[in-house]
Design a protein around this motif. Sequence first.
Motif, PDB file in Angstrom:
ATOM      1  N   ILE A   5     -33.118  29.305 -40.689  1.00  0.00           N
ATOM      2  CA  ILE A   5     -33.591  28.397 -41.792  1.00  0.00           C
ATOM      3  C   ILE A   5     -34.349  27.141 -40.925  1.00  0.00           C
ATOM      4  CG2 ILE A   5     -32.419  28.742 -43.933  1.00  0.00           C
ATOM      5  CD1 ILE A   5     -30.657  26.373 -43.128  1.00  0.00           C
ATOM      6  N   THR A   6     -35.080  26.237 -41.349  1.00  0.00           N
ATOM      7  CA  THR A   6     -35.652  25.058 -40.468  1.00  0.00           C
ATOM      8  C   THR A   6     -34.501  24.008 -40.422  1.00  0.00           C
ATOM      9  OG1 THR A   6     -36.422  24.029 -42.449  1.00  0.00           O
ATOM     10  CG2 THR A   6     -38.228  25.505 -41.216  1.00  0.00           C
ATOM     11  N   TYR A   7     -34.733  23.450 -39.279  1.00  0.00           N
ATOM     12  CA  TYR A   7     -34.140  21.918 -39.042  1.00  0.00           C
ATOM     13  C   TYR A   7     -33.979  21.057 -40.288  1.00  0.00           C
ATOM     14  CZ  TYR A   7     -32.795  18.017 -35.919  1.00  0.00           C
ATOM     15  OH  TYR A   7     -32.347  16.789 -35.361  1.00  0.00           O
ATOM     16  N   ARG A   8     -35.219  20.965 -41.021  1.00  0.00           N
ATOM     17  CA  ARG A   8     -35.180  20.075 -42.208  1.00  0.00           C
ATOM     18  C   ARG A   8     -34.312  20.863 -43.402  1.00  0.00           C
ATOM     19  NH1 ARG A   8     -40.425  20.802 -42.544  1.00  0.00           N
ATOM     20  NH2 ARG A   8     -40.777  18.678 -41.984  1.00  0.00           N
ATOM     21  N   GLN A   9     -34.456  22.060 -43.636  1.00  0.00           N
ATOM     22  CA  GLN A   9     -33.759  22.956 -44.424  1.00  0.00           C
ATOM     23  C   GLN A   9     -32.104  22.778 -44.289  1.00  0.00           C
ATOM     24  OE1 GLN A   9     -35.748  26.439 -44.033  1.00  0.00           O
ATOM     25  NE2 GLN A   9     -36.243  26.706 -46.468  1.00  0.00           N
ATOM     26  N   ALA A  10     -31.608  22.890 -43.023  1.00  0.00           N
ATOM     27  CA  ALA A  10     -30.394  22.524 -42.543  1.00  0.00           C
ATOM     28  C   ALA A  10     -29.832  21.425 -42.961  1.00  0.00           C
ATOM     29  CB  ALA A  10     -30.469  22.854 -41.249  1.00  0.00           C
ATOM     30  N   LEU A  11     -30.666  20.293 -42.725  1.00  0.00           N
ATOM     31  CA  LEU A  11     -30.386  19.062 -43.134  1.00  0.00           C
ATOM     32  C   LEU A  11     -29.966  18.846 -44.741  1.00  0.00           C
ATOM     33  CD1 LEU A  11     -32.432  16.673 -40.923  1.00  0.00           C
ATOM     34  CD2 LEU A  11     -29.645  16.830 -40.781  1.00  0.00           C
ATOM     35  N   ASN A  12     -31.047  19.371 -45.242  1.00  0.00           N
ATOM     36  CA  ASN A  12     -31.311  19.299 -46.783  1.00  0.00           C
ATOM     37  C   ASN A  12     -29.906  20.077 -47.128  1.00  0.00           C
ATOM     38  OD1 ASN A  12     -32.100  20.681 -49.416  1.00  0.00           O
ATOM     39  ND2 ASN A  12     -33.413  18.970 -49.097  1.00  0.00           N
ATOM     40  N   GLU A  13     -29.615  21.233 -46.728  1.00  0.00           N
ATOM     41  CA  GLU A  13     -28.199  21.997 -47.118  1.00  0.00           C
ATOM     42  C   GLU A  13     -27.027  21.170 -46.917  1.00  0.00           C
ATOM     43  OE1 GLU A  13     -29.335  26.538 -46.822  1.00  0.00           O
ATOM     44  OE2 GLU A  13     -27.666  25.962 -45.499  1.00  0.00           O
ATOM     45  N   GLY A  14     -27.004  20.640 -45.745  1.00  0.00           N
ATOM     46  CA  GLY A  14     -25.966  19.799 -45.342  1.00  0.00           C
ATOM     47  C   GLY A  14     -25.793  18.518 -46.565  1.00  0.00           C
ATOM     48  N   THR A 151     -30.692  21.255 -32.924  1.00  0.00           N
ATOM     49  CA  THR A 151     -30.969  22.633 -33.655  1.00  0.00           C
ATOM     50  C   THR A 151     -30.684  22.627 -34.989  1.00  0.00           C
ATOM     51  OG1 THR A 151     -28.859  23.785 -33.307  1.00  0.00           O
ATOM     52  CG2 THR A 151     -30.477  24.109 -31.553  1.00  0.00           C
ATOM     53  N   ALA A 152     -31.301  23.370 -35.842  1.00  0.00           N
ATOM     54  CA  ALA A 152     -30.935  23.466 -37.241  1.00  0.00           C
ATOM     55  C   ALA A 152     -29.306  23.759 -37.477  1.00  0.00           C
ATOM     56  CB  ALA A 152     -31.774  24.645 -37.842  1.00  0.00           C
ATOM     57  N   TYR A 153     -28.769  24.650 -36.592  1.00  0.00           N
ATOM     58  CA  TYR A 153     -27.374  24.669 -36.847  1.00  0.00           C
ATOM     59  C   TYR A 153     -26.467  23.673 -36.474  1.00  0.00           C
ATOM     60  CZ  TYR A 153     -22.873  26.966 -35.720  1.00  0.00           C
ATOM     61  OH  TYR A 153     -21.317  27.316 -35.675  1.00  0.00           O
ATOM     62  N   ASP A 154     -26.777  22.877 -35.589  1.00  0.00           N
ATOM     63  CA  ASP A 154     -26.126  21.605 -35.249  1.00  0.00           C
ATOM     64  C   ASP A 154     -26.434  20.351 -36.423  1.00  0.00           C
ATOM     65  OD1 ASP A 154     -24.973  22.511 -32.854  1.00  0.00           O
ATOM     66  OD2 ASP A 154     -26.566  22.119 -31.604  1.00  0.00           O
ATOM     67  N   ALA A 155     -27.878  20.511 -36.637  1.00  0.00           N
ATOM     68  CA  ALA A 155     -28.088  19.460 -37.729  1.00  0.00           C
ATOM     69  C   ALA A 155     -27.025  19.520 -38.946  1.00  0.00           C
ATOM     70  CB  ALA A 155     -29.448  19.468 -37.965  1.00  0.00           C
ATOM     71  N   LYS A 156     -27.227  20.597 -39.319  1.00  0.00           N
ATOM     72  CA  LYS A 156     -26.403  21.002 -40.601  1.00  0.00           C
ATOM     73  C   LYS A 156     -24.756  20.737 -40.219  1.00  0.00           C
ATOM     74  CE  LYS A 156     -24.933  23.890 -44.513  1.00  0.00           C
ATOM     75  NZ  LYS A 156     -24.807  25.299 -45.041  1.00  0.00           N
ATOM     76  N   GLY A 157     -24.345  21.288 -39.322  1.00  0.00           N
ATOM     77  CA  GLY A 157     -22.889  21.061 -39.249  1.00  0.00           C
ATOM     78  C   GLY A 157     -22.441  19.337 -38.781  1.00  0.00           C
ATOM     79  N   LEU A 158     -23.334  18.872 -38.145  1.00  0.00           N
ATOM     80  CA  LEU A 158     -23.226  17.566 -37.778  1.00  0.00           C
ATOM     81  C   LEU A 158     -23.365  16.492 -38.684  1.00  0.00           C
ATOM     82  CD1 LEU A 158     -24.588  17.534 -34.043  1.00  0.00           C
ATOM     83  CD2 LEU A 158     -22.319  17.286 -34.512  1.00  0.00           C
ATOM     84  N   ILE A 159     -24.385  16.629 -39.528  1.00  0.00           N
ATOM     85  CA  ILE A 159     -24.560  15.765 -40.757  1.00  0.00           C
ATOM     86  C   ILE A 159     -23.504  16.016 -41.606  1.00  0.00           C
ATOM     87  CG2 ILE A 159     -25.855  17.444 -42.515  1.00  0.00           C
ATOM     88  CD1 ILE A 159     -26.689  13.565 -41.600  1.00  0.00           C
ATOM     89  N   LYS A 160     -22.857  16.897 -41.949  1.00  0.00           N
ATOM     90  CA  LYS A 160     -21.431  17.077 -42.922  1.00  0.00           C
ATOM     91  C   LYS A 160     -20.462  16.261 -42.370  1.00  0.00           C
ATOM     92  CE  LYS A 160     -20.921  21.096 -44.614  1.00  0.00           C
ATOM     93  NZ  LYS A 160     -20.543  20.751 -45.996  1.00  0.00           N
ATOM     94  N   THR A 161     -20.137  16.421 -41.004  1.00  0.00           N
ATOM     95  CA  THR A 161     -19.196  15.821 -40.363  1.00  0.00           C
ATOM     96  C   THR A 161     -19.550  14.271 -40.522  1.00  0.00           C
ATOM     97  OG1 THR A 161     -18.754  17.759 -38.973  1.00  0.00           O
ATOM     98  CG2 THR A 161     -17.430  15.864 -38.715  1.00  0.00           C
ATOM     99  N   ALA A 162     -20.626  13.936 -40.207  1.00  0.00           N
ATOM    100  CA  ALA A 162     -21.005  12.478 -39.985  1.00  0.00           C
ATOM    101  C   ALA A 162     -20.769  11.754 -41.441  1.00  0.00           C
ATOM    102  CB  ALA A 162     -22.498  12.288 -39.573  1.00  0.00           C
TER     103      ALA A 162
END
Lengths: 331, 361
Positions: A5-14, A151-162
């Motif tokens: 998925i895109t970095y954008r989608q990853a953030l959206n999911e998070g 990366t998308a992976y990091d974007a999702k995992g980090l936004i949730k933690t943040a």
Amino acid sequence: MPRSITYRQALNEGLDEELAHDDNVVIIGEEVAEYNGAYKVTEGLWNKWGDKRVIDAPISEAGFIGMGIGASMLGVRPVMELMFFSFAYVAFDQMMNNAATVRYMSGGLIHVPIVVRGPANGGTNVGATHSHTPENIFANMPGLKVVSPATAYDAKGLIKTAIRDNDPVYFMESTVLYGQEWEVPENDEIDGGELLIPLGVADVKREGSDLSLIAHGGSVITALKAADHLASEHGIEADVIDLRSIRPLDETTILDSVKKTNRAVYVEENKPFCGVGAQIASMIQEKAFDYLDAPVVRVTSMDSPAIYSPPLEEIQIPYPELVVNKALSIC
Amino acid sequence: MATKTSNSTESQFVKAEINQKLSSEEKVEFLRTMLRIRRFEQESLRHYQGDKMGGFLHLYIGQESVAVGTIALLGENDHVITAYRDHGHALTVGMGMNECMAELFGKATGCSKGKGGSMHYFAPDKNYWGGHGIVGGQTPLGAGLAFGLKYKGLKGCCLCYLGDGAINQGAFHESLNLAELWDLPVIYIIENNGYSMGTSQVRSSAHPPEGLAARAIGYGMEWDIINGEDLYEIRAKTKIAVDRAHEESRPTILEIATYRYEGHSVADANAKKYRTKEEIQKYKTEHDPIQIWKTTLLAEGVITEDDFKALNKEAGDEAKEAAKFADESPFPESSSIMDDVYWEVDENTESGRTGRHFFSD
């Protein structure tokens, strides 16, 4: 096969997952709701969560960011979008004087669980006012945390933690990366059922023994491209270390790499003066001096305001060939 | 700045319901709190001059009726935030003289453990959110507290105080827009003492002829102007704004005319140059909120002259005791410099233990 998925989608999911996880999470920013996000990071969230949880703010950064800080003191967990992190400068007093210091000045009576997120990058020909990369400026301020996923992976995992963190986290993304796809597992493929990446843990994005390329944000991608070139053209194998979180900082992973490779290059879009790389270079010479076979060098943006002219901006900020040449100068 | 002399016994606002139901004890309590603020600050000034504290000391003397008259109207879900002239509000919400004085002395027993100083008092347990040093910087936070109340579905409001000098800051105007746009239960209280530091209102603020608060018209917001030496008027008009916030979740700007006797801060070398001695004296003798309330309570038969003397002495004694407490308290341990920066570090959570948070040795 894992999905991409895109970095954008990853953030959206998070963001979507955190809206579900905690009723106190509220998204506020310019065009985040009905417009679906200027960069579509919040696309669909207003439709799903409604007016209470996803709120369009007027163009009024000092006002709405400060308002979010005040709300967070009462236990709301605002996730504030800056359309560009450059606009943080409009809200600077709120972000530096209020969010960063109210805990300290109250002797620990107050905390500020807010996230301020948005893109902080150059390379899109929007001129100096929209191309700031203030990671170093905010990371300079105790009380703040600064995160910059590559990366998308990091974007999702980090936004949730943040969002779950109880201190103010300034989360700097990249419009260049928004459309790039990376493998991000579905939640049912993850132990614990969700992707959470702790702040303060760097990631080794590529392993090598000859050189450490250390970077954050979009410059990690530049460093990876440079590393491939160094390997294929020069037989030099580089570690690529992605800080992911600038403050708190994972010094151990950096030092372990440098002690192995004996050479380090920092790559970032920041300007050179007191950039993130300046802090890392200082740390490496202090803590791994005896391991170094060459000076620690830095690749930064050229030391002028961001230029508009497209072909010139391409060479104003770090690009793979520049990183390769800098690396060769110490190898 | 006040424009007329008043005796609150003659105040038309004495008949307001909120004032009619005041007990004698409550009326005396207002007097007691105003006296405690004044004695606390006079005592702090002595010790400032005696080199017991550093930095700035912005005194509230002359303005006591504003904090006392407004905050007494608040209930469980109502909140208070103000700027750097914050001692009066702190004592009115119920903070103790000891921790407030010790904070001035930079002591570990201070309300902020010696980390905030005069301008940065906080007591979240009393719904008191500071104490903010940057002019106007607290005004978005006040909107945010109101937003938080509304978000959580609580019937409450936030009183956000600012000086007349703060009304020209952009953040204040952005806050007004948000407050009206989003129907936030925030009440902005402009404590108009006539001077933004050494610059008079005339030289600093353009505004409609009705007053500074009338700028609210531009935002479609309710507003009112209050004579700050009349506690009955403060209460009657502020109650309307509090009810509006509680019942309609709508904001208000209140402008309360008042006067500060001392300089902008104690370090204000020109305190008696940008205004005449006669002007200051006139306020002290004709417009002093404590004297006016005292006169009112004497006329109403609520207190006697002896009662007043006793209250005054009690407040003075308490302030002296607070100074003794502050003086005898220890300075913070040097190790405390690195505490209270990050919640996660202080709480020793996994997040707080992961990665380097601090970069000094």
